[in-house]
Design a protein around this motif. Structure first.
Motif, mmCIF file in Angstrom:
data_model
loop_
_atom_site.group_PDB
_atom_site.id
_atom_site.type_symbol
_atom_site.label_atom_id
_atom_site.label_comp_id
_atom_site.label_asym_id
_atom_site.label_seq_id
_atom_site.Cartn_x
_atom_site.Cartn_y
_atom_site.Cartn_z
ATOM 1 N N PRO A 65 0.840 -1.197 0.000
ATOM 2 C CA PRO A 65 0.000 0.000 0.000
ATOM 3 C C PRO A 65 0.877 1.249 0.000
ATOM 4 C CG PRO A 65 0.042 -0.962 2.193
ATOM 5 C CD PRO A 65 0.884 -1.846 1.320
ATOM 6 N N CYS A 66 0.525 2.241 -0.809
ATOM 7 C CA CYS A 66 1.362 3.436 -0.922
ATOM 8 C C CYS A 66 0.513 4.696 -0.815
ATOM 9 C CB CYS A 66 2.080 3.490 -2.267
ATOM 10 S SG CYS A 66 2.868 1.963 -2.725
ATOM 11 N N GLU A 102 4.099 8.216 -1.425
ATOM 12 C CA GLU A 102 5.392 7.567 -1.192
ATOM 13 C C GLU A 102 6.385 7.804 -2.324
ATOM 14 O OE1 GLU A 102 6.206 6.428 1.588
ATOM 15 O OE2 GLU A 102 4.576 5.340 2.572
ATOM 16 N N ASP A 129 -3.055 4.569 -2.664
ATOM 17 C CA ASP A 129 -4.190 4.897 -1.809
ATOM 18 C C ASP A 129 -4.532 6.386 -1.929
ATOM 19 O OD1 ASP A 129 -6.139 4.858 0.103
ATOM 20 O OD2 ASP A 129 -4.774 4.728 1.805
ATOM 21 N N ASN A 132 -8.316 8.460 -0.870
ATOM 22 C CA ASN A 132 -7.580 7.884 0.247
ATOM 23 C C ASN A 132 -8.528 7.081 1.129
ATOM 24 O OD1 ASN A 132 -6.348 8.803 3.362
ATOM 25 N ND2 ASN A 132 -5.122 7.641 1.924
ATOM 26 N N ALA A 168 -6.698 0.044 1.878
ATOM 27 C CA ALA A 168 -5.829 -0.063 0.703
ATOM 28 C C ALA A 168 -5.213 -1.458 0.655
ATOM 29 C CB ALA A 168 -4.742 1.004 0.761
ATOM 30 N N ASP A 172 4.847 -2.733 4.011
ATOM 31 C CA ASP A 172 4.727 -1.278 3.855
ATOM 32 C C ASP A 172 5.720 -0.763 2.826
ATOM 33 O OD1 ASP A 172 2.814 -1.284 5.749
ATOM 34 O OD2 ASP A 172 4.031 -0.390 7.340
ATOM 35 N N ALA A 173 5.367 0.341 2.195
ATOM 36 C CA ALA A 173 6.189 0.888 1.131
ATOM 37 C C ALA A 173 7.529 1.425 1.627
ATOM 38 C CB ALA A 173 5.432 2.005 0.414
ATOM 39 N N ASP A 174 7.605 1.760 2.915
ATOM 40 C CA ASP A 174 8.841 2.386 3.399
ATOM 41 C C ASP A 174 9.938 1.371 3.734
ATOM 42 O OD1 ASP A 174 7.714 1.277 5.595
ATOM 43 O OD2 ASP A 174 7.502 3.127 6.731
ATOM 44 N N LYS A 218 6.180 6.490 20.178
ATOM 45 C CA LYS A 218 5.518 5.454 19.391
ATOM 46 C C LYS A 218 5.604 4.106 20.111
ATOM 47 C CE LYS A 218 4.239 4.299 14.918
ATOM 48 N NZ LYS A 218 3.739 5.025 13.779
ATOM 49 N N ARG A 274 13.199 -4.158 13.026
ATOM 50 C CA ARG A 274 12.536 -3.128 12.234
ATOM 51 C C ARG A 274 13.480 -1.944 12.062
ATOM 52 N NH1 ARG A 274 7.000 -1.762 10.721
ATOM 53 N NH2 ARG A 274 6.555 0.416 11.102
ATOM 54 N N ARG A 322 12.473 4.323 8.446
ATOM 55 C CA ARG A 322 11.885 4.573 7.156
ATOM 56 C C ARG A 322 12.976 4.851 6.126
ATOM 57 N NH1 ARG A 322 7.752 6.683 4.426
ATOM 58 N NH2 ARG A 322 5.770 5.988 5.270
ATOM 59 N N GLU A 328 8.234 10.897 5.447
ATOM 60 C CA GLU A 328 7.735 10.910 6.818
ATOM 61 C C GLU A 328 6.673 9.859 7.027
ATOM 62 O OE1 GLU A 328 6.444 14.886 7.431
ATOM 63 O OE2 GLU A 328 8.442 15.517 8.074
ATOM 64 N N TYR A 356 1.401 7.986 9.269
ATOM 65 C CA TYR A 356 0.506 7.728 10.392
ATOM 66 C C TYR A 356 0.703 8.780 11.476
ATOM 67 C CZ TYR A 356 -2.070 3.441 9.727
ATOM 68 O OH TYR A 356 -2.986 2.510 9.325
ATOM 69 N N LYS A 391 -4.272 9.729 13.152
ATOM 70 C CA LYS A 391 -4.617 8.460 12.494
ATOM 71 C C LYS A 391 -4.329 7.278 13.404
ATOM 72 C CE LYS A 391 -4.300 9.124 7.496
ATOM 73 N NZ LYS A 391 -3.519 8.841 6.282
HETATM 74 N N1 UDP Z 1 -0.584 4.169 3.989
HETATM 75 C C1 UDP Z 1 -1.696 4.080 3.154
HETATM 76 N N2 UDP Z 1 -2.756 4.930 3.370
HETATM 77 C C2 UDP Z 1 -2.773 5.843 4.391
HETATM 78 C C3 UDP Z 1 -1.636 5.892 5.263
HETATM 79 C C4 UDP Z 1 -0.566 5.045 5.036
HETATM 80 O O1 UDP Z 1 -1.725 3.266 2.229
HETATM 81 O O2 UDP Z 1 -3.748 6.572 4.523
HETATM 82 C C5 UDP Z 1 0.564 3.247 3.761
HETATM 83 C C6 UDP Z 1 1.913 3.914 3.642
HETATM 84 O O3 UDP Z 1 2.189 4.335 2.320
HETATM 85 C C7 UDP Z 1 2.860 2.799 4.090
HETATM 86 C C8 UDP Z 1 2.027 2.055 5.109
HETATM 87 O O4 UDP Z 1 0.666 2.416 4.873
HETATM 88 O O5 UDP Z 1 3.170 1.919 3.033
HETATM 89 C C9 UDP Z 1 2.426 2.356 6.541
HETATM 90 O O6 UDP Z 1 2.521 3.745 6.756
HETATM 91 P P1 UDP Z 1 3.741 4.382 7.538
HETATM 92 O O7 UDP Z 1 5.006 3.664 7.198
HETATM 93 O O8 UDP Z 1 3.734 5.841 7.287
HETATM 94 O O9 UDP Z 1 3.332 4.076 9.043
HETATM 95 P P2 UDP Z 1 4.322 3.856 10.279
HETATM 96 O O10 UDP Z 1 5.385 2.904 9.856
HETATM 97 O O11 UDP Z 1 4.866 5.205 10.609
HETATM 98 O O12 UDP Z 1 3.421 3.303 11.335
#
Ligand code: UDP
Ligand code: MG
Length: 329
Positions: free
Chosen positions: A12-13, A16, A51, A79, A85, A104-106, A142, A206, A209, A213, A216, A220
């Motif tokens: 899901p992106c 990104e 997304d 979104n 997504a 996740d995309a990151d 976090k 883990r 990123r 940024e 989340y 959210k």
């Molecule tokens: N993402 C999405 N829709 C949203 C928010 C986030 O598809 O509304 C995706 C985002 O691109 C990423 C994944 O969900 O691939 C996780 O998000 P992020 O890495 O920002 O979250 P964190 O790791 O900070 O919890």
């Protein structure tokens, strides 16, 4: 050769553009190396779900899918949120894959354990959970909020895999079962352990990123946690009922006290307890009404049965591909 599983990696992106080119490259390498080791079929695929991004995310996906037959994309019309997504990607992928991995995309999750995921699949596991060994790369805030969240969920009797996010492998039949859960308030992490099927855990560190940024922000995150609780448990509402009961008992005591004061002719002091009860009960009632409202809100959404996402473009449907055909070029 056809008994090899076809794997789809769903990503899901949301906004990104910064990480996507690198992510695509790294994941494509993983696919290729797995195919070369005869662990997956050569026509295995990367599926990127846009997304409703506002940046160049979709352009990047489109361009890549034109160049690389292993890259496919799905664009949501708006979104829909991470969980939705992801679900969109999973349901598109489930029709054409034997197993699906979500990440996740990151690339905070270690892509090297994808191989272990697939090996577990070969050993007959239907669900393989990626579990974080440590949270040292997360901020203190976090980490603490996440720990608190798992603690509360555990107390409420909601079975979750601690420190497991949405990095996991699912077999086709597990996915098909998941898609039978039609609820609109979707909390994948809570549903998947309910599916049953043989499952395994794989531990990894883990990372930070890759770039960009977190998508989340606190708002959210809180909404996500609240969704997780209220979609799975009526414990909060029981808690309020219990609180109401205790208050009721207490108010009887306060009432007796007030009457005694009254009979002794010291009514002025009774005023204090009266005012106290008004405030206390007012607060409690508001809290209870708010909580009931939360559930009614969910019933409301559930009853409407609106689609949880809308796919605008689906590149997954077009042209078949394989690593072999690319090598011939
Ligand atoms: N993402 C999405 N829709 C949203 C928010 C986030 O598809 O509304 C995706 C985002 O691109 C990423 C994944 O969900 O691939 C996780 O998000 P992020 O890495 O920002 O979250 P964190 O790791 O900070 O919890
Ligand atoms: Mg992340």
């Amino acid at each position: 050769m056809n008994h090899y599983p076809k794997l789809t990696i769903v990503v899901p992106c949301y906004n990104e553009e910064e990480v996507l080119p690198d992510t695509m490259k790294q994941l494509a390498e993983v696919l290729e190396s797995l195919a070369n080791s005869n662990l997956i079929r050569e026509d295995s695929t990367l599926l990127f779900v846009d997304d409703g991004s506002r940046d160049r995310t979709w352009e990047i996906i489109e361009t890549a899918s034109a160049q690389n037959p292993h890259v496919k994309g799905v664009k949501l019309s708006r979104n829909a949120g991470h969980q939705n997504a992801l679900l969109a990607g999973l349901s598109v992928a489930s029709e054409r894959s034997d197993c699906v991995i979500s990440i996740d995309a990151d690339l905070q999750d270690d892509i090297r354990v994808i191989r272990t995921f697939v090996e577990k699949y070969w050993q007959g596991y239907d669900i393989v959970y990626g579990v974080r060994d440590s949270r040292k790369t997360d901020t203190w805030f976090k980490r603490t909020t996440a720990e608190g969240f798992y603690w509360v969920m555990g107390k409420l009797g909601i079975q979750l895999i601690p420190n497991h996010a949405d990095f996991r492998l699912m077999s086709k039949r597990a996915l098909e079962e998941l898609l039978n859960y039609k609820e609109t308030n979707l909390f994948l992490r809570g549903i998947i352990p309910l599916l049953g099927f043989p499952s395994a855990k794989v531990y990894y560190d883990r990372k930070e990123r890759l770039a960009g940024e977190s998508k989340y922000p606190l708002k959210k995150m809180l909404a996500f946690a609240l969704d997780g609780i209220t979609s799975f448990s009526i414990a909060p509402i029981r808690f309020v009922t219990a609180l109401g009961f205790i208050t009721f008992i207490l108010s009887a005591v306060v009432g007796i006290y007030a009457i005694v004061q009254e009979l002794m002719g010291r009514t002025v002091s009774g005023w204090t307890s009266l005012i106290l009860s008004i405030w206390l009960l007012g607060g409690l009632e508001l809290m209870a009404v708010g909580l009931i409202g939360e559930y009614i809100g969910k019933i409301f959404k559930e009853v409407k049965r609106r689609p949880r996402y809308t796919i605008e473009t689906n590149l997954y449907k077009t042209s078949r591909s394989s690593f072999a055909s690319r090598k011939e070029e």
